[in-house]
Design an enzyme around this catalytic site. Structure first.
Site, short mmCIF file in Angstrom:
data_model
loop_
_atom_site.label_atom_id
_atom_site.label_comp_id
_atom_site.label_asym_id
_atom_site.label_seq_id
_atom_site.Cartn_x
_atom_site.Cartn_y
_atom_site.Cartn_z
N THR A 133 0.66 -1.30 -0.13
CA THR A 133 0.02 -0.06 0.21
C THR A 133 0.95 1.19 0.05
O THR A 133 2.11 1.19 0.58
CB THR A 133 -0.88 0.05 1.34
OG1 THR A 133 -1.53 1.27 1.26
CG2 THR A 133 -0.11 -0.49 2.47
N ASP A 134 0.35 2.46 -0.28
CA ASP A 134 1.03 3.62 -0.42
C ASP A 134 1.13 4.29 1.06
O ASP A 134 1.95 5.28 1.36
CB ASP A 134 0.33 4.57 -1.35
CG ASP A 134 -1.05 4.93 -0.94
OD1 ASP A 134 -1.89 4.14 -0.07
OD2 ASP A 134 -1.74 5.87 -1.65
N TYR A 158 -1.67 -0.48 10.96
CA TYR A 158 -1.70 -1.34 9.61
C TYR A 158 -0.76 -0.72 8.90
O TYR A 158 -0.03 -1.93 8.31
CB TYR A 158 -3.14 -0.87 9.05
CG TYR A 158 -2.93 -1.14 7.46
CD1 TYR A 158 -3.00 -2.53 7.12
CD2 TYR A 158 -3.55 -0.12 6.75
CE1 TYR A 158 -3.21 -2.64 5.67
CE2 TYR A 158 -3.07 -0.30 5.10
CZ TYR A 158 -3.03 -1.77 4.74
OH TYR A 158 -3.13 -2.09 3.20
N LYS A 162 2.52 -3.29 7.18
CA LYS A 162 2.78 -3.37 5.78
C LYS A 162 4.10 -3.01 5.47
O LYS A 162 4.92 -3.65 4.70
CB LYS A 162 1.80 -2.50 4.90
CG LYS A 162 0.42 -3.15 4.94
CD LYS A 162 0.12 -4.48 4.61
CE LYS A 162 0.50 -4.79 2.99
NZ LYS A 162 0.29 -6.02 2.55
P1 NAD Z 1 -9.20 -7.61 2.41
O1 NAD Z 1 -9.57 -7.19 3.73
O2 NAD Z 1 -10.53 -7.32 1.52
O3 NAD Z 1 -8.92 -9.11 2.04
C1 NAD Z 1 -7.99 -9.98 2.91
C2 NAD Z 1 -7.95 -11.32 2.65
O4 NAD Z 1 -6.85 -11.83 3.10
C3 NAD Z 1 -9.28 -12.20 3.16
O5 NAD Z 1 -9.69 -13.00 2.11
C4 NAD Z 1 -8.87 -12.70 4.12
O6 NAD Z 1 -9.76 -13.95 4.64
C5 NAD Z 1 -7.26 -13.13 3.74
N1 NAD Z 1 -6.46 -13.37 5.05
C6 NAD Z 1 -6.52 -12.44 6.24
N2 NAD Z 1 -5.72 -13.02 7.07
C7 NAD Z 1 -5.12 -14.24 6.71
C8 NAD Z 1 -4.37 -15.13 6.96
N3 NAD Z 1 -3.63 -14.99 8.03
N4 NAD Z 1 -4.09 -16.15 6.31
C9 NAD Z 1 -4.60 -16.22 4.98
N5 NAD Z 1 -5.47 -15.54 4.69
C10 NAD Z 1 -5.84 -14.18 5.19
O7 NAD Z 1 -8.15 -6.73 1.85
P2 NAD Z 1 -8.01 -6.00 0.18
O8 NAD Z 1 -8.43 -4.83 0.36
O9 NAD Z 1 -8.18 -6.90 -0.77
O10 NAD Z 1 -6.16 -5.91 0.14
C11 NAD Z 1 -5.49 -7.00 -0.33
C12 NAD Z 1 -4.12 -6.53 -0.26
O11 NAD Z 1 -4.00 -5.27 -0.96
C13 NAD Z 1 -3.52 -6.29 1.22
O12 NAD Z 1 -2.13 -6.62 1.18
C14 NAD Z 1 -3.66 -4.84 1.26
O13 NAD Z 1 -2.61 -4.39 1.98
C15 NAD Z 1 -3.23 -4.41 -0.08
N6 NAD Z 1 -3.77 -3.09 -0.63
C16 NAD Z 1 -5.08 -2.69 -0.54
C17 NAD Z 1 -5.50 -1.54 -0.77
C18 NAD Z 1 -6.88 -1.04 -0.76
O14 NAD Z 1 -7.32 -0.12 -1.25
N7 NAD Z 1 -7.84 -2.11 -0.25
C19 NAD Z 1 -4.89 -0.58 -1.55
C20 NAD Z 1 -3.31 -1.08 -1.61
C21 NAD Z 1 -2.98 -2.05 -1.16
#
Ligand code: NAD
Ligand code: TYD
Length: 356
Positions: A133-134, A158, A162
């Site tokens: 993430t940013d 959080y 990350k």
């Molecule tokens: P989310 O919370 O919707 O989904 C997270 C997923 O990870 C879920 O399916 C959950 O069951 C699974 N999970 C959590 N803990 C776990 C564990 N211990 N073992 C196995 N699975 C596990 O998250 P998201 O928004 O889809 O984000 C996905 C990734 O992208 C993350 O790494 C996040 O940091 C990154 N990200 C998100 C955004 C955003 O805007 N949502 C932006 C940039 C980066």
């Protein structure tokens, strides 16, 4: 890349990524996705309900916690994994303030486990892609942009967790020469996002005439990207990105939170006015962010010129069209919405005693 393990593939971006990949023209017939997910409140097999039937030989779901190294090793060996695309994480800033423990476990220790498994099988591994993430860069003032060279300065548990995982990935590149790539992306929106994050929460509350909890005065700025554009960026990096490198991904779409909420209200009023005739903007409630989100980052904005110049990636969806598509998706999928809302109804109601 043949057997690609996607961690967290039942979450918001992971499930969109799996859908994207299975339909991508360059996803070859001999490639397979192994989705390893712990199914937390944010992970829903229903987000991929049609996929096993449509892609029987190319998609497998395996239940597993990335903190459980033995289970992860077994998955990697059973399915002859050669590539990992690592999404699994605890992802909500507000929750990380209330209970940081699971963020350190999953985001830091879980990533460490995967890296260890990967490096011990380095000879047969092709790529570890780390999705980040940013928010690791902290908060911007009114000017400037996050670049790949911007020093890390995370503000929340959080973003700190990350940031730790990013550092671990880079350390494994330097120390063990593992083939890894990283991406740091801005705020995503689109289908299948758990409705605790700003955009889906506001869509569902506004649609049903509930209050709209805007933190502070709604002046904080985020850079929004439609999730499919993010997925395409990740796949480009996995295919053509330089090994060992980090790429920033962003939407070139800075918006104040209050403007996003007002847009949602206006689109919904245009589609289906409230029976009372009340304009949905009147549902906006300013809530105290010092209580809900102490250390609230003011502004995020991404300079994505590196991925643009090196890989030819740029966002394709405009915020207007992406937001309308997203709203229509939430209105068309009440079963999915009810199912996931039921999992955390107390948490989703938590704002209502915080009205300022
Ligand atoms: P989310 O919370 O919707 O989904 C997270 C997923 O990870 C879920 O399916 C959950 O069951 C699974 N999970 C959590 N803990 C776990 C564990 N211990 N073992 C196995 N699975 C596990 O998250 P998201 O928004 O889809 O984000 C996905 C990734 O992208 C993350 O790494 C996040 O940091 C990154 N990200 C998100 C955004 C955003 O805007 N949502 C932006 C940039 C980066
Ligand atoms: P969020 O979707 O949680 O993403 P992030 O904090 O990772 O950027 O929040 C986006 C912005 O919206 C952030 O400035 C906090 C604000 N916000 C609200 O005003 N009200 C809400 O109910 C939520 C969840 C967020």
């Amino acid at each position: 890349m043949k057997n690609i393990m996607v961690t967290g593939g039942c979450g918001f971006i992971g499930s969109n990524f799996i859908r994207y990949l299975l339909s991508a023209p360059d996803f070859k017939e001999d490639m397979r996705i192994i989705n390893a997910d712990k199914l937390t409140y944010a992970g829903n097999k229903e987000s991929l309900a049609d996929i096993p039937g449509r892609f029987p030989g190319q998609y497998v779901f395996v239940y597993g916690d990335i903190c459980d190294k033995g289970t992860m090793e077994k998955i990697v060996d059973d399915y002859d994994i050669d590539t990992m695309c690592h999404f699994a994480a605890e992802s909500h800033v507000d929750r990380s303030i209330v209970e940081p423990d699971t963020f350190v476990q999953t985001n830091v220790v879980g990533t460490f486990n995967l890296l260890e498994i990967f490096r011990r099988r380095k000879d047969r591994m092709v790529l570890f892609h780390h999705v980040s993430t940013d928010e690791v860069f902290g908060s911007l003032g009114k000017f400037d942009y996050f670049r790949e060279t911007t020093p890390y300065n995370p503000s929340s548990p959080y973003s700190a967790s990350k940031a730790s995982s990013d550092h671990l990935v880079r350390a494994y590149v330097h120390t063990y020469a593992i083939p890894a790539t990283l991406s740091n992306c801005s705020n995503n929106y689109g289908p299948y996002q758990y409705p605790e994050k700003l955009i889906p929460l506001m869509i569902l509350n506004a649609y049903t005439g509930k209050k709209l909890p805007v933190y502070g005065k709604g002046l904080n700025i985020r850079d929004w990207l439609y999730v499919k554009d993010h997925c395409r960026g990740i796949w480009e990096i996995m295919n053509r990105g330089k090994r060992g490198e980090t790429y920033n991904i962003g939407g070139d779409c800075e918006k104040k939170n209050i403007d996003v909420v007002c847009m949602i209200c206006d689109i919904l009023d245009g589609m289906e006015p409230l029976k009372s005739g009340q304009p949905r903007r009147e549902l906006i409630n300013f809530v105290d962010d010092k209580k809900l989100r102490p250390g609230h980052d003011f502004r995020y904005a991404i300079d994505f010129s590196k991925i643009q110049v090196e890989l030819g990636w740029a966002p394709e969806e405009s915020f207007e069209t992406g937001l309308e598509k997203t709203i229509r998706w939430y209105l068309k999928n009440p079963e999915w919405v009810n199912l996931v809302q039921k999992k955390c109804s107390e948490w989703l109601q938590r704002h209502y005693n915080q009205v300022t």
